[in-house]
Design an enzyme around this catalytic site. Structure first.
Site, mmCIF file in Angstrom:
data_model
loop_
_atom_site.group_PDB
_atom_site.id
_atom_site.type_symbol
_atom_site.label_atom_id
_atom_site.label_comp_id
_atom_site.label_asym_id
_atom_site.label_seq_id
_atom_site.Cartn_x
_atom_site.Cartn_y
_atom_site.Cartn_z
ATOM 1 N N PRO A 214 6.887 -13.035 37.193
ATOM 2 C CA PRO A 214 7.295 -12.036 38.169
ATOM 3 C C PRO A 214 6.229 -11.678 39.189
ATOM 4 O O PRO A 214 5.056 -11.518 38.853
ATOM 5 C CB PRO A 214 7.656 -10.813 37.311
ATOM 6 C CG PRO A 214 7.116 -11.081 35.967
ATOM 7 C CD PRO A 214 7.038 -12.573 35.812
ATOM 8 N N ASN A 215 6.698 -11.570 40.414
ATOM 9 C CA ASN A 215 5.923 -11.107 41.580
ATOM 10 C C ASN A 215 4.938 -12.129 42.122
ATOM 11 O O ASN A 215 4.337 -11.890 43.171
ATOM 12 C CB ASN A 215 5.191 -9.779 41.273
ATOM 13 C CG ASN A 215 6.166 -8.664 40.980
ATOM 14 O OD1 ASN A 215 7.086 -8.433 41.757
ATOM 15 N ND2 ASN A 215 6.019 -8.011 39.847
ATOM 16 N N TYR B 156 -5.691 -11.263 44.493
ATOM 17 C CA TYR B 156 -5.002 -12.552 44.380
ATOM 18 C C TYR B 156 -5.271 -13.520 45.530
ATOM 19 O O TYR B 156 -4.774 -14.644 45.508
ATOM 20 C CB TYR B 156 -3.487 -12.313 44.250
ATOM 21 C CG TYR B 156 -3.133 -11.471 43.041
ATOM 22 C CD1 TYR B 156 -3.382 -11.927 41.752
ATOM 23 C CD2 TYR B 156 -2.563 -10.206 43.185
ATOM 24 C CE1 TYR B 156 -3.081 -11.157 40.640
ATOM 25 C CE2 TYR B 156 -2.249 -9.422 42.074
ATOM 26 C CZ TYR B 156 -2.515 -9.902 40.815
ATOM 27 O OH TYR B 156 -2.215 -9.140 39.713
ATOM 28 N N HIS C 263 -4.141 -17.681 34.745
ATOM 29 C CA HIS C 263 -4.099 -16.426 35.504
ATOM 30 C C HIS C 263 -5.008 -16.563 36.707
ATOM 31 O O HIS C 263 -6.152 -17.025 36.578
ATOM 32 C CB HIS C 263 -4.556 -15.245 34.648
ATOM 33 C CG HIS C 263 -3.654 -15.034 33.487
ATOM 34 N ND1 HIS C 263 -2.384 -14.529 33.621
ATOM 35 C CD2 HIS C 263 -3.809 -15.333 32.173
ATOM 36 C CE1 HIS C 263 -1.808 -14.505 32.438
ATOM 37 N NE2 HIS C 263 -2.642 -14.993 31.553
ATOM 38 N N ARG D 28 -10.027 -6.556 34.174
ATOM 39 C CA ARG D 28 -9.118 -5.586 34.795
ATOM 40 C C ARG D 28 -8.710 -4.516 33.766
ATOM 41 O O ARG D 28 -9.410 -4.316 32.783
ATOM 42 C CB ARG D 28 -7.925 -6.349 35.384
ATOM 43 C CG ARG D 28 -8.362 -7.352 36.464
ATOM 44 C CD ARG D 28 -7.200 -8.071 37.088
ATOM 45 N NE ARG D 28 -6.309 -7.152 37.775
ATOM 46 C CZ ARG D 28 -5.097 -7.485 38.226
ATOM 47 N NH1 ARG D 28 -4.651 -8.732 38.048
ATOM 48 N NH2 ARG D 28 -4.337 -6.602 38.838
ATOM 49 N N ALA E 281 3.024 -10.514 34.552
ATOM 50 C CA ALA E 281 3.028 -9.297 33.712
ATOM 51 C C ALA E 281 3.626 -9.549 32.328
ATOM 52 O O ALA E 281 3.278 -8.854 31.360
ATOM 53 C CB ALA E 281 3.786 -8.179 34.417
ATOM 54 N N GLU F 11 -2.057 -21.796 29.647
ATOM 55 C CA GLU F 11 -1.828 -20.504 30.318
ATOM 56 C C GLU F 11 -2.824 -20.362 31.472
ATOM 57 O O GLU F 11 -4.005 -20.689 31.305
ATOM 58 C CB GLU F 11 -2.058 -19.398 29.282
ATOM 59 C CG GLU F 11 -1.952 -17.988 29.803
ATOM 60 C CD GLU F 11 -2.381 -16.956 28.733
ATOM 61 O OE1 GLU F 11 -3.010 -17.345 27.721
ATOM 62 O OE2 GLU F 11 -2.098 -15.767 28.943
ATOM 63 N N ASN G 215 1.967 -19.356 34.192
ATOM 64 C CA ASN G 215 1.363 -18.064 34.510
ATOM 65 C C ASN G 215 2.485 -17.049 34.294
ATOM 66 O O ASN G 215 3.315 -16.842 35.186
ATOM 67 C CB ASN G 215 0.844 -18.013 35.945
ATOM 68 C CG ASN G 215 0.182 -16.678 36.251
ATOM 69 O OD1 ASN G 215 0.338 -15.715 35.509
ATOM 70 N ND2 ASN G 215 -0.547 -16.618 37.355
ATOM 71 N N ARG H 292 0.446 -8.808 49.518
ATOM 72 C CA ARG H 292 -0.341 -7.611 49.195
ATOM 73 C C ARG H 292 -1.489 -8.000 48.267
ATOM 74 O O ARG H 292 -1.516 -9.097 47.729
ATOM 75 C CB ARG H 292 0.542 -6.574 48.500
ATOM 76 C CG ARG H 292 1.499 -5.837 49.433
ATOM 77 C CD ARG H 292 2.303 -4.780 48.688
ATOM 78 N NE ARG H 292 1.432 -3.867 47.955
ATOM 79 C CZ ARG H 292 1.448 -3.737 46.624
ATOM 80 N NH1 ARG H 292 2.260 -4.463 45.886
ATOM 81 N NH2 ARG H 292 0.633 -2.889 46.034
HETATM 82 O O1 CA2 Z 1 -3.916 -12.924 37.468
HETATM 83 C C1 CA2 Z 1 -2.775 -13.342 37.287
HETATM 84 O O2 CA2 Z 1 -2.412 -14.470 37.611
HETATM 85 C C2 CA2 Z 1 -1.730 -12.413 36.665
HETATM 86 O O3 CA2 Z 1 -0.921 -13.195 35.784
HETATM 87 C C3 CA2 Z 1 -0.902 -11.885 37.824
HETATM 88 C C4 CA2 Z 1 0.131 -10.832 37.419
HETATM 89 C C5 CA2 Z 1 -0.507 -9.739 36.550
HETATM 90 O O4 CA2 Z 1 0.511 -8.871 36.063
HETATM 91 C C6 CA2 Z 1 -1.266 -10.322 35.367
HETATM 92 O O5 CA2 Z 1 -1.865 -9.256 34.655
HETATM 93 C C7 CA2 Z 1 -2.338 -11.282 35.859
HETATM 94 C C8 CA2 Z 1 0.743 -10.170 38.637
HETATM 95 C C9 CA2 Z 1 1.303 -11.112 39.654
HETATM 96 C C10 CA2 Z 1 1.699 -10.298 40.850
HETATM 97 O O6 CA2 Z 1 1.172 -10.892 41.994
HETATM 98 C C11 CA2 Z 1 1.161 -10.167 43.134
HETATM 99 C C12 CA2 Z 1 0.782 -10.853 44.259
HETATM 100 C C13 CA2 Z 1 0.731 -10.195 45.463
HETATM 101 C C14 CA2 Z 1 1.067 -8.875 45.563
HETATM 102 C C15 CA2 Z 1 1.445 -8.195 44.436
HETATM 103 C C16 CA2 Z 1 1.506 -8.845 43.218
#
Ligand code: CA2
Length: 143
Positions: free
Chosen positions: A9-10, A22, A99, A106, A76, A97, A73, A17
């Site tokens: 997700p996301n 990221y 990230h 974090r 969340a 896996e 990946n 953002r």
């Molecule tokens: O670091 C990673 O790849 C994560 O898997 C990314 C997830 C986060 O919940 C994990 O703890 C770590 C979140 C992905 C959301 O990505 C966004 C990208 C741009 C703007 C907002 C969110």
């Protein structure tokens, strides 16, 4: 080798953002990077992104008999989903896996991964490069 790359997700919001966490590049750039990394080692790859836990579980189940290995990946869902971990365990395909960020640096709620125990390896904090390392680990046994 046929690879299935799953993004949770996301991750489709990349580049929109939180560039400080990221990076600036968008999801299309990530997909192009993954395809190139697979091409370099002569692997084929399908990339799947979903914001829905059950859809990811379905995709993992469908991978059995179709794909040789999985890069995931779970975003969340890493920190919440027993269902995704169970699906990976059930299909028993070699899984790595990934990230983008270093989740250990974090918030504490990101420190636990349900997926890590069923994955052969976890790469974190390397940005896009983590996907390349995952692909090379699965295809070439390169660390
Ligand atoms: O670091 C990673 O790849 C994560 O898997 C990314 C997830 C986060 O919940 C994990 O703890 C770590 C979140 C992905 C959301 O990505 C966004 C990208 C741009 C703007 C907002 C969110």
């Amino acid at each position: 080798m046929k690879l299935l790359v799953i993004n949770g997700p996301n991750l489709n919001m990349l580049g929109v953002r939180e560039p400080e966490i990221y990076g600036n590049r968008n999801y299309a750039a990530l997909c192009a990077f993954i395809k190139e990394a697979a091409n370099e080692v002569g692997a084929s790859c399908e990339i799947y992104q979903s914001n829905h836990e059950g859809a990811i579980v379905d995709k993992i189940q469908e991978a059995l008999g179709t794909f040789d290995a999985i890069v995931i990946n779970p975003a969340a869902y890493t920190h919440t989903s027993v269902a995704i971990a169970d699906a990976l365990s059930a299909v028993a395909l070699p899984t790595v896996e990934v990230h983008l960020s270093d989740v250990m640096k974090r918030e504490s709620f990101r420190h636990h991964s349900f997926v890590a125990p069923v994955a052969k390896k976890t790469y974190m904090g390397l940005g896009f490069e983590g996907y390349k390392k995952a692909i090379r680990y699965l295809v070439c046994q390169e660390e």
